[in-house]
Write an enzyme that holds these catalytic residues in place. Structure first.
Site, PDB file in Angstrom:
ATOM      1  N   LYS A 152      59.253  22.928  50.867  1.00 38.58           N
ATOM      2  CA  LYS A 152      60.113  21.767  51.107  1.00 38.58           C
ATOM      3  C   LYS A 152      61.165  22.175  52.145  1.00 38.58           C
ATOM      4  CE  LYS A 152      63.946  19.968  48.421  1.00 38.58           C
ATOM      5  NZ  LYS A 152      64.441  19.713  47.054  1.00 38.58           N
ATOM      6  N   THR A 191      65.319  19.717  41.767  1.00 34.89           N
ATOM      7  CA  THR A 191      66.596  20.424  41.611  1.00 34.89           C
ATOM      8  C   THR A 191      66.502  21.466  40.496  1.00 34.89           C
ATOM      9  OG1 THR A 191      67.619  18.285  42.193  1.00 34.89           O
ATOM     10  CG2 THR A 191      69.100  20.063  41.672  1.00 34.89           C
ATOM     11  N   GLU A 203      59.368  12.614  41.783  1.00 36.66           N
ATOM     12  CA  GLU A 203      60.158  13.790  41.429  1.00 36.66           C
ATOM     13  C   GLU A 203      61.390  13.324  40.655  1.00 36.66           C
ATOM     14  OE1 GLU A 203      63.445  16.623  43.680  1.00 36.66           O
ATOM     15  OE2 GLU A 203      61.750  15.842  44.833  1.00 36.66           O
TER      16      GLU A 203
END
Length: 210
Positions: A131, A71, A42
């Protein structure tokens, strides 16, 4: 496509979070992770040159490595990351617009959630993997507690996951784990010490496959 991405994450169980790494070190960082057994990374959008890094790593590794953008706070950034080559999109929060963008382009959305209400809301929006962040706020047993009433939702703990607690999270029902500086520390990459990343990757792979 979404099913294949989800399958890969479930098989390998680890997502390496690359944050604050210089663009010039992107390929070597990914290579060090790959050598250590990591098959999903990621790249966070608050890393300088994130979109170029996603594009370079995806071009270099192709389907050998699943590339996520992290993000991601809005649908515009989600689409930009997908265009650059991202296979999955991770957010620190639950954004229905980001989920909609991922669904539109057949990419895996992984929203940040914490409460059962947020998890169910994500599921109803078509999300298959959430998540839980920050995971250490409640610890590994929280994953088992959530899976009780919501067994249909796969969970990836992120935030404070370490070698010491990785197996506990997996044993309590985690689908995969997101690992930050315990796996890729910008201090290592800035010094060219990519061997530390490979060793850390090997240790985490062993921990989740006990």
């Amino acid at each position: 496509m979404v099913i294949n991405i989800l399958k890969t994450l479930g098989e390998h169980k680890l997502v390496s979070i690359v944050r604050g790494v210089e663009e010039k070190d992107a390929i070597e960082t990914a290579e060090a992770l790959y050598q250590g057994g990591i098959r999903a990374i990621e790249i966070t959008m608050n890393t300088t040159g994130a979109l170029r890094m996603i594009e370079k790593v995806k071009d270099s590794f192709g389907d050998k490595m699943m590339i996520g953008a992290g993000t991601v706070l809005d649908s515009e950034n989600a689409v930009n990351a997908i265009t650059a080559g991202a296979d999955f999109i991770l957010s620190p929060t639950l954004s229905l617009r980001v989920i909609e963008a991922c669904n539109r382009y057949s990419k895996l959305a992984v929203p940040g959630v914490l409460t059962p209400t947020e998890i169910l809301t994500a599921w109803e929006a078509g999300v298959q993997l959430v998540k839980v962040f920050p995971a250490t706020a409640f610890g590994p047993k929280y994953i088992k507690d959530i899976k009780g009433p919501l067994p249909q939702v796969e969970i990836m703990p992120v935030g404070g996951v370490s070698l010491e607690n990785a197996s506990d999270f997996m044993n309590n029902g985690a689908f995969a784990l997101g690992i930050g500086t315990a796996l890729v520390n910008p201090k290592w990459t800035s010094k060219g010490d990519f061997g530390k990343i490979t060793k850390a990757a090997e240790a985490f792979v062993s921990a989740v496959n006990l």
